[in-house]
Enzyme design. Structure first.
Site, mmCIF file in Angstrom:
data_model
loop_
_atom_site.group_PDB
_atom_site.id
_atom_site.type_symbol
_atom_site.label_atom_id
_atom_site.label_comp_id
_atom_site.label_asym_id
_atom_site.label_seq_id
_atom_site.Cartn_x
_atom_site.Cartn_y
_atom_site.Cartn_z
ATOM 1 N N CYS A 71 0.633 -0.994 0.262
ATOM 2 C CA CYS A 71 -0.220 -0.080 -0.302
ATOM 3 C C CYS A 71 0.700 1.391 0.197
ATOM 4 O O CYS A 71 1.770 1.355 -1.148
ATOM 5 C CB CYS A 71 -1.095 0.105 1.401
ATOM 6 S SG CYS A 71 -2.249 1.331 0.785
ATOM 7 N N HIS A 126 -3.614 -4.985 -0.237
ATOM 8 C CA HIS A 126 -3.106 -5.481 0.697
ATOM 9 C C HIS A 126 -3.116 -7.010 0.818
ATOM 10 O O HIS A 126 -4.209 -7.574 1.381
ATOM 11 C CB HIS A 126 -4.113 -4.997 1.788
ATOM 12 C CG HIS A 126 -3.782 -3.862 2.601
ATOM 13 N ND1 HIS A 126 -2.972 -3.031 3.473
ATOM 14 C CD2 HIS A 126 -4.697 -2.196 2.270
ATOM 15 C CE1 HIS A 126 -3.037 -1.041 3.325
ATOM 16 N NE2 HIS A 126 -3.721 -1.040 2.467
ATOM 17 N N GLU A 163 -2.576 -9.234 3.170
ATOM 18 C CA GLU A 163 -2.785 -9.401 4.549
ATOM 19 C C GLU A 163 -4.311 -9.221 4.793
ATOM 20 O O GLU A 163 -4.551 -9.758 5.837
ATOM 21 C CB GLU A 163 -1.963 -8.587 5.870
ATOM 22 C CG GLU A 163 -2.185 -7.122 5.968
ATOM 23 C CD GLU A 163 -1.945 -6.304 4.713
ATOM 24 O OE1 GLU A 163 -2.249 -4.666 5.175
ATOM 25 O OE2 GLU A 163 -1.374 -6.125 3.285
#
Length: 210
Positions: A81, A191, A193
């Site tokens: 990001c 993202h 994650e």
């Protein structure tokens, strides 16, 4: 087990990134210690918020030097990001220009779309031969949340090494760089994650290159 330094510079989704890396088998240390950063198999640079604020935090711990030193030795680094955005030459937000790490030329700028931020799940046009997206179906969706991005790629390589692999995404009619694979330096605008099983596979692919 691969060791990963998760760079703590006051900005970033440290908890979710830590969990996601551990999920795929990494030994993770949240740190701003240069010795730990340089010794790890991989360095992950997270980032949320404004470009200028992230760069201020990064410079406060000399994070840009750590990134540069790792890359000079061919040691893997991954940005996520705003952690991807700060790798570029500069960012422009609200008319204010801030210098980035300068690993790639180019400008992080506001997306040209009627609805911002670009938030939610979106597909990615993966680069041909991508190692990051290896094994991922073309219709796989990843989680984005951002209003700024790199809309024009300005670096084609120096002719001495393989050209960077670029993956793109689109919000409304505006295309932007979704991921870059450039030697030891990889990065995603989305993202991993927060992208569930798909994101876990991407992180596992990165760990496999360490």
């Amino acid at each position: 087990m691969k060791t990963v330094a998760l760079l703590d510079y006051g900005s970033g989704n440290l908890r979710s990134a830590h969990r996601a890396l551990e999920r795929v088998g990494a030994d993770v240390t949240v740190t701003s210690d240069p010795k730990v950063v340089l010794a790890a198999d991989g360095l992950l640079v997270p980032g949320v918020g404004a470009f200028a604020a992230c760069m201020k935090g990064l410079k406060a711990i000399k994070g840009e030097r750590m990134i540069g030193e790792r890359l000079a030795g061919g040691r893997p680094v991954m940005g996520i990001c705003v952690g991807m955005q700060v790798l570029f030459e500069k960012g422009v937000e609200h008319g204010i220009e801030a210098a980035g790490c300068g690993e790639w030329p180019g400008t992080v700028e506001k997306l040209q779309a009627s609805v911002l931020p670009h938030m939610g799940w979106n597909t990615v046009e993966a680069a041909e031969g991508s190692q990051l997206f290896a094994g991922m179906p073309a219709d796989t969706r990843y989680y984005f949340v951002h209003s700024y991005g790199v809309r024009n790629w300005e670096f084609e390589g120096d002719g001495l090494t393989e050209a960077p692999k670029l993956s793109w995404a689109q919000h409304e009619s505006d295309r932007f760089v979704a991921a870059v694979e450039n030697g030891a330096l990889w990065a995603t605008q989305f993202h991993p994650e927060k992208s569930g099983d798909a994101g876990a596979q991407l992180l596992e692919n990165w760990l496999g290159q360490l």
